[in-house]
Design an enzyme around this catalytic site. Structure first.
Site, PDB file in Angstrom:
ATOM      1  N   SER A 145      13.221   2.791   2.925  1.00  0.00           N
ATOM      2  CA  SER A 145      13.814   3.437   4.101  1.00  0.00           C
ATOM      3  C   SER A 145      14.389   2.376   5.035  1.00  0.00           C
ATOM      4  O   SER A 145      14.063   1.183   4.906  1.00  0.00           O
ATOM      5  CB  SER A 145      12.739   4.252   4.835  1.00  0.00           C
ATOM      6  N   ARG A 153       7.627   0.594  13.295  1.00  0.00           N
ATOM      7  CA  ARG A 153       8.129   0.119  11.987  1.00  0.00           C
ATOM      8  C   ARG A 153       9.307  -0.834  12.145  1.00  0.00           C
ATOM      9  O   ARG A 153       9.788  -1.413  11.176  1.00  0.00           O
ATOM     10  CB  ARG A 153       8.596   1.296  11.122  1.00  0.00           C
ATOM     11  N   TYR A 173      11.266   8.910   1.097  1.00  0.00           N
ATOM     12  CA  TYR A 173      11.269   7.917   0.010  1.00  0.00           C
ATOM     13  C   TYR A 173      11.895   8.420  -1.291  1.00  0.00           C
ATOM     14  O   TYR A 173      12.069   7.638  -2.231  1.00  0.00           O
ATOM     15  CB  TYR A 173       9.833   7.423  -0.244  1.00  0.00           C
ATOM     16  N   ASN A 205       7.801  -5.695  -1.127  1.00  0.00           N
ATOM     17  CA  ASN A 205       7.789  -4.607  -0.152  1.00  0.00           C
ATOM     18  C   ASN A 205       6.351  -4.524   0.351  1.00  0.00           C
ATOM     19  O   ASN A 205       5.498  -3.916  -0.310  1.00  0.00           O
ATOM     20  CB  ASN A 205       8.221  -3.284  -0.789  1.00  0.00           C
ATOM     21  N   ARG A 263       4.586  11.023  -2.235  1.00  0.00           N
ATOM     22  CA  ARG A 263       4.507  10.914  -0.770  1.00  0.00           C
ATOM     23  C   ARG A 263       5.890  11.113  -0.115  1.00  0.00           C
ATOM     24  O   ARG A 263       6.901  10.623  -0.627  1.00  0.00           O
ATOM     25  CB  ARG A 263       3.916   9.555  -0.344  1.00  0.00           C
ATOM     26  N   HIS A 318      12.733  -2.764   1.725  1.00  0.00           N
ATOM     27  CA  HIS A 318      12.229  -1.465   2.168  1.00  0.00           C
ATOM     28  C   HIS A 318      13.117  -0.371   1.611  1.00  0.00           C
ATOM     29  O   HIS A 318      14.355  -0.516   1.588  1.00  0.00           O
ATOM     30  CB  HIS A 318      12.188  -1.367   3.694  1.00  0.00           C
ATOM     31  N   PRO A 366       0.794  -1.230   0.000  1.00  0.00           N
ATOM     32  CA  PRO A 366       0.000   0.000   0.000  1.00  0.00           C
ATOM     33  C   PRO A 366       0.831   1.287   0.000  1.00  0.00           C
ATOM     34  O   PRO A 366       1.884   1.347   0.645  1.00  0.00           O
ATOM     35  CB  PRO A 366      -0.811  -0.092   1.296  1.00  0.00           C
ATOM     36  N   ASN A 367       0.342   2.236  -0.766  1.00  0.00           N
ATOM     37  CA  ASN A 367       0.902   3.592  -0.875  1.00  0.00           C
ATOM     38  C   ASN A 367       2.206   3.665  -1.679  1.00  0.00           C
ATOM     39  O   ASN A 367       2.727   4.757  -1.885  1.00  0.00           O
ATOM     40  CB  ASN A 367       1.115   4.234   0.513  1.00  0.00           C
ATOM     41  N   ARG A 423      13.633   3.937  12.226  1.00  0.00           N
ATOM     42  CA  ARG A 423      12.447   4.801  12.226  1.00  0.00           C
ATOM     43  C   ARG A 423      11.607   4.567  13.492  1.00  0.00           C
ATOM     44  O   ARG A 423      12.126   4.067  14.489  1.00  0.00           O
ATOM     45  CB  ARG A 423      11.654   4.554  10.937  1.00  0.00           C
ATOM     46  N   ASP A 465       1.850 -15.632   6.469  1.00  0.00           N
ATOM     47  CA  ASP A 465       1.403 -17.022   6.279  1.00  0.00           C
ATOM     48  C   ASP A 465       1.409 -17.415   4.804  1.00  0.00           C
ATOM     49  O   ASP A 465       1.733 -18.556   4.459  1.00  0.00           O
ATOM     50  CB  ASP A 465      -0.006 -17.218   6.858  1.00  0.00           C
ATOM     51  N   ALA A 506       3.322  -0.803   4.779  1.00  0.00           N
ATOM     52  CA  ALA A 506       2.828  -0.777   6.166  1.00  0.00           C
ATOM     53  C   ALA A 506       2.390  -2.159   6.648  1.00  0.00           C
ATOM     54  O   ALA A 506       2.453  -2.452   7.854  1.00  0.00           O
ATOM     55  CB  ALA A 506       1.682   0.213   6.275  1.00  0.00           C
ATOM     56  N   GLU A 566      12.462  -9.569   1.296  1.00  0.00           N
ATOM     57  CA  GLU A 566      11.711  -8.398   1.779  1.00  0.00           C
ATOM     58  C   GLU A 566      12.537  -7.140   1.509  1.00  0.00           C
ATOM     59  O   GLU A 566      13.737  -7.111   1.803  1.00  0.00           O
ATOM     60  CB  GLU A 566      11.473  -8.548   3.282  1.00  0.00           C
ATOM     61  N   HIS A 572       4.481  -4.556   9.026  1.00  0.00           N
ATOM     62  CA  HIS A 572       4.496  -4.456  10.489  1.00  0.00           C
ATOM     63  C   HIS A 572       3.268  -5.089  11.147  1.00  0.00           C
ATOM     64  O   HIS A 572       3.214  -5.187  12.369  1.00  0.00           O
ATOM     65  CB  HIS A 572       4.591  -2.978  10.894  1.00  0.00           C
TER      66      HIS A 572
HETATM   67  C1  DQA Z   1       8.340   1.060   3.631  1.00  0.00           C
HETATM   68  C2  DQA Z   1       8.449   1.288   5.142  1.00  0.00           C
HETATM   69  C3  DQA Z   1       7.096   1.105   5.801  1.00  0.00           C
HETATM   70  O1  DQA Z   1       7.197   1.316   7.194  1.00  0.00           O
HETATM   71  C4  DQA Z   1       6.090   2.092   5.247  1.00  0.00           C
HETATM   72  O2  DQA Z   1       4.814   1.860   5.798  1.00  0.00           O
HETATM   73  C5  DQA Z   1       6.045   2.104   3.758  1.00  0.00           C
HETATM   74  C6  DQA Z   1       7.298   1.954   2.998  1.00  0.00           C
HETATM   75  C7  DQA Z   1       9.686   1.333   2.911  1.00  0.00           C
HETATM   76  O3  DQA Z   1       9.818   0.870   1.776  1.00  0.00           O
HETATM   77  O4  DQA Z   1      10.560   2.000   3.445  1.00  0.00           O
HETATM   78  O5  DQA Z   1       4.998   2.323   3.158  1.00  0.00           O
HETATM   79  O6  DQA Z   1       8.012  -0.290   3.396  1.00  0.00           O
END
Ligand code: DQA
Length: 161
Positions: free
Chosen positions: A101, A110, A22, A73, A17, A99, A9-10, A106, A86, A76, A97, A79
Site C-alpha cells: 500500500s 504509517r 492489500y 517489507n 487480510r 510496501h 508480520p501479517n 494512509r 540498526d 508494521a 524497502e 513504523h
Molecule cells: C505494509 C504497510 C504497513 O503499514 C502495514 O502494517 C503492513 C503492510 C504494506 O506492505 O503496505 O502490514 O507494509
C-alpha cells in the site's frame, strides 16, 4: 548474485487480510512471480517471513557474507523498529524497502518509516507489483556496483610510471 526477500508480520495473511487494501494475492503467489523474474535475470533469491522482530533482525544479520542485496517489507515494524533499522545499517548490504500500500496516503502512524533512511530506496503503493519493481531496482543497483568495481580493477591494473 543473491537477493534475500524478508517479509514482516501479517504478510503471511495476504489474500485473507484487508483485501480492499492489500488485494487478493497470496504471499506464495507474489514470491512465485519474483522467482520467475529472478530466474530470467540470473538472480538467486531466498524468501523469509516472520511475525517476530528478533527473527527478522537475525535474518538480516545472516545475510552478511551470504547475500548481495535485501528486499524487505518490515510491515508494521517499518513504523516502530529501531532494531531492524540498526540491523540493516550494520550489515551494509544494499536494501530496498517495499510496501504494497502507499504508506504515505494512509494513517499518520504509517507515514513514518524507521528503516527508510538506511535503505537505498523505498517502493510503496503499487500493490504486489511493488515487489517486482524492487527486483528490477535491485538488478540496477547490482549492475552499477559491478560497473564501479570493474572500473576500479581496470584502474589498478594500469602500470604505474
Ligand atoms: C505494509 C504497510 C504497513 O503499514 C502495514 O502494517 C503492513 C503492510 C504494506 O506492505 O503496505 O502490514 O507494509
Amino acid at each position: 548474485m543473491k537477493v534475500v526477500v524478508i517479509q514482516g508480520p501479517n504478510l503471511n495473511m495476504l489474500g485473507v487480510r484487508e483485501q480492499n487494501i492489500y488485494g487478493p494475492m497470496k504471499l506464495e503467489d507474489i514470491h512465485a512471480q519474483m522467482e520467475g523474474y529472478a530466474k530470467q535475470s540470473n538472480i538467486e533469491v531466498e524468501f523469509f517471513q516472520s511475525n517476530l522482530e528478533g527473527e527478522i533482525v537475525d535474518k538480516i544479520q545472516e545475510c552478511l557474507g551470504d547475500a548481495n542485496g535485501i528486499i524487505i517489507n518490515p510491515a508494521a515494524y517499518s513504523h516502530t523498529s529501531i532494531a531492524i533499522r540498526d540491523a540493516i545499517k550494520a550489515v551494509q548490504i544494499p536494501t530496498i524497502e517495499v510496501h504494497i500500500s502507499n504508506i504515505h496516503a494512509r494513517e499518520e502512524f504509517r507515514q513514518t518509516s524507521m528503516v527508510a533512511p538506511v535503505c537505498a530506496g523505498q517502493i510503496s503503493g503499487f500493490g504486489p507489483f511493488s515487489y517486482h519493481l524492487a527486483m528490477v531496482a535491485m538488478g540496477q543497483i547490482m549492475s552499477e556496483i559491478k560497473a564501479m568495481q570493474d572500473a576500479q580493477a581496470k584502474q589498478q591494473a594500469v602500470p604505474q610510471e
